[in-house]
Scaffold this active site. Sequence first.
Site, PDB file in Angstrom:
ATOM      1  N   ARG A 153       6.334  -2.360 -14.296  1.00 52.19           N
ATOM      2  CA  ARG A 153       6.165  -3.745 -13.840  1.00 52.19           C
ATOM      3  C   ARG A 153       4.722  -4.213 -14.007  1.00 52.19           C
ATOM      4  O   ARG A 153       4.477  -5.380 -14.305  1.00 52.19           O
ATOM      5  CB  ARG A 153       6.610  -3.887 -12.385  1.00 52.19           C
ATOM      6  CG  ARG A 153       6.735  -5.333 -11.930  1.00 52.19           C
ATOM      7  CD  ARG A 153       7.653  -5.467 -10.732  1.00 52.19           C
ATOM      8  NE  ARG A 153       7.725  -6.858 -10.291  1.00 52.19           N
ATOM      9  CZ  ARG A 153       7.112  -7.344  -9.224  1.00 52.19           C
ATOM     10  NH1 ARG A 153       6.348  -6.536  -8.496  1.00 52.19           N
ATOM     11  NH2 ARG A 153       7.233  -8.606  -8.877  1.00 52.19           N
ATOM     12  N   ARG A 203      -0.209 -11.242  -5.267  1.00 54.03           N
ATOM     13  CA  ARG A 203      -1.356 -10.920  -6.116  1.00 54.03           C
ATOM     14  C   ARG A 203      -1.946 -12.167  -6.754  1.00 54.03           C
ATOM     15  O   ARG A 203      -3.094 -12.175  -7.200  1.00 54.03           O
ATOM     16  CB  ARG A 203      -0.949  -9.929  -7.195  1.00 54.03           C
ATOM     17  CG  ARG A 203      -0.297  -8.662  -6.651  1.00 54.03           C
ATOM     18  CD  ARG A 203       0.436  -7.877  -7.727  1.00 54.03           C
ATOM     19  NE  ARG A 203       1.364  -6.920  -7.154  1.00 54.03           N
ATOM     20  CZ  ARG A 203       2.607  -7.216  -6.778  1.00 54.03           C
ATOM     21  NH1 ARG A 203       3.053  -8.456  -6.914  1.00 54.03           N
ATOM     22  NH2 ARG A 203       3.385  -6.290  -6.255  1.00 54.03           N
ATOM     23  N   LYS A 230      -9.521   1.870  -3.460  1.00 54.98           N
ATOM     24  CA  LYS A 230      -8.682   2.532  -4.461  1.00 54.98           C
ATOM     25  C   LYS A 230      -8.712   1.780  -5.784  1.00 54.98           C
ATOM     26  O   LYS A 230      -8.897   2.380  -6.858  1.00 54.98           O
ATOM     27  CB  LYS A 230      -7.242   2.634  -3.949  1.00 54.98           C
ATOM     28  CG  LYS A 230      -6.241   3.179  -4.980  1.00 54.98           C
ATOM     29  CD  LYS A 230      -6.568   4.599  -5.408  1.00 54.98           C
ATOM     30  CE  LYS A 230      -5.712   5.032  -6.590  1.00 54.98           C
ATOM     31  NZ  LYS A 230      -4.285   4.996  -6.342  1.00 54.98           N
ATOM     32  N   ASP A 261      -4.736   8.812  -4.282  1.00 55.27           N
ATOM     33  CA  ASP A 261      -3.428   8.335  -3.841  1.00 55.27           C
ATOM     34  C   ASP A 261      -2.813   9.396  -2.924  1.00 55.27           C
ATOM     35  O   ASP A 261      -3.453  10.409  -2.595  1.00 55.27           O
ATOM     36  CB  ASP A 261      -2.529   7.993  -5.031  1.00 55.27           C
ATOM     37  CG  ASP A 261      -2.118   9.206  -5.845  1.00 55.27           C
ATOM     38  OD1 ASP A 261      -2.429  10.347  -5.441  1.00 55.27           O
ATOM     39  OD2 ASP A 261      -1.477   9.024  -6.893  1.00 55.27           O
ATOM     40  N   HIS A 300      -0.565  11.685  -3.331  1.00 50.46           N
ATOM     41  CA  HIS A 300      -0.374  13.035  -3.844  1.00 50.46           C
ATOM     42  C   HIS A 300      -1.685  13.705  -4.233  1.00 50.46           C
ATOM     43  O   HIS A 300      -1.816  14.919  -4.121  1.00 50.46           O
ATOM     44  CB  HIS A 300       0.625  13.000  -4.998  1.00 50.46           C
ATOM     45  CG  HIS A 300       1.940  12.419  -4.586  1.00 50.46           C
ATOM     46  ND1 HIS A 300       2.762  13.034  -3.679  1.00 50.46           N
ATOM     47  CD2 HIS A 300       2.549  11.243  -4.908  1.00 50.46           C
ATOM     48  CE1 HIS A 300       3.833  12.287  -3.470  1.00 50.46           C
ATOM     49  NE2 HIS A 300       3.717  11.194  -4.198  1.00 50.46           N
ATOM     50  N   PHE A 338      -3.519  15.170 -12.573  1.00 46.87           N
ATOM     51  CA  PHE A 338      -2.651  14.033 -12.242  1.00 46.87           C
ATOM     52  C   PHE A 338      -1.481  13.970 -13.224  1.00 46.87           C
ATOM     53  O   PHE A 338      -0.311  13.869 -12.834  1.00 46.87           O
ATOM     54  CB  PHE A 338      -3.478  12.752 -12.304  1.00 46.87           C
ATOM     55  CG  PHE A 338      -2.717  11.474 -12.074  1.00 46.87           C
ATOM     56  CD1 PHE A 338      -2.721  10.866 -10.834  1.00 46.87           C
ATOM     57  CD2 PHE A 338      -2.021  10.851 -13.103  1.00 46.87           C
ATOM     58  CE1 PHE A 338      -2.034   9.668 -10.622  1.00 46.87           C
ATOM     59  CE2 PHE A 338      -1.335   9.667 -12.903  1.00 46.87           C
ATOM     60  CZ  PHE A 338      -1.341   9.079 -11.664  1.00 46.87           C
TER      61      PHE A 338
END
Length: 395
Positions: free
Chosen positions: A164, A226, A272, A291, A293, A339
């Site tokens: 997206r 946004r 971030k 993030d 994880h 990552f």
Amino acid sequence: MRRKRIKVDPAIQCCHAFGTKGESIIGNSSAPPSWQPLGTPRTELTLEFTMNIGQSFRWRSISPDDLEYVGVLGKHVLALKQSDDEVWYKVLNKDGGQPDIAELIEDYFNLGRVPLTALSEEWCLVDPIFRKMYNVIPGARMLRQDPVECLFSFICSQNNHISRIHGMVNKMASMYGTELHVDESAEEIRTYKELYGSSDFYAFPTLDDLQRAREDDLRDAGFGYRAKFIEGSVQTLRDMPEGGREWLLQLRNVGFDEAIEELCILPGVGPKVAACVALFSLDKHSSIPVDTHVWQFSLKHYTPHLRGKTNSPKYHPEVQEAFVKRFGEYAGWAHNTLFISELASVKKKLRERDAVSSSSDEDDCWYTSDEEDLKIETPPNKSYSSGKRIKSESH
């Protein structure tokens, strides 16, 4: 102090290029005359682990094995092709592109600026997890993107996933950017159109182009909340005395902390998003976007003293410091390989190639779910964001 050098293990160089029986899975190194070589081996640049992993949203794969891509760089529409020992490029613009295109591509990929092979050899010495992943994920480069394009791409990334975000970034380009005319007869363009339904390409809009962007129009185009951040950041940048683009470019010349602090004055930019922009466009090679994880992996391997704490921006500097302590000033690049190793699509390929027998072992994974895409979740009323990789949604 001189860097300690080690001989590259031939298995590291070849394990991804060849299957378990030694058959080539990348293709031969020759290319038609219309293709030009970049002069870079796979250990320096592997397209599969660079183009569509969540740092740029202007490229699409046009081959089932992810060895060929079409996308936009500046005012150029390019095709990129991976072979055993080379990366090739081809200009698809009708006018043939600008004469300095080779220099633009080299700058975009940080070629000649960051010696990824040498750095990776050193990281293999200091980190067993990286050593294991490097056997199958060589050449995962960080891009040096245009900071205007990178900034607005990651403003779009909040509460979003890769497919997206890709659509939003290219929608913004089609709404406000300059159309780029391509050779419709080119095989790569025909394939692209067959796969994605269109052969329309646009340069990413300049700040002058984006002054036409209005919140209502962007909301109608599907940008949601946004939209106000896009319009607000455009206005803030255009109000900079030295000019918004120049202000962003000069952040390449300041320290990491100052760059993050400055970026966070822009509407919709928290720590971030700022860390992503810093790593992907502002030469802040030690930047670690944290993030969910990355946080969990860091707790397990690098910051055990933070166990029991909630993932919060106030602890992210400690994560940053731990990665830099382990990997040095290019920690963001090392973090990128780790990552990528946990993207479900990559893990599937690793299992299929049987290159790493324990690639799905829980003890060695950042996380063990079948999650795939990158999603950066930020409640609309918060200025910061924390990322989460989630399974791709259909649209």
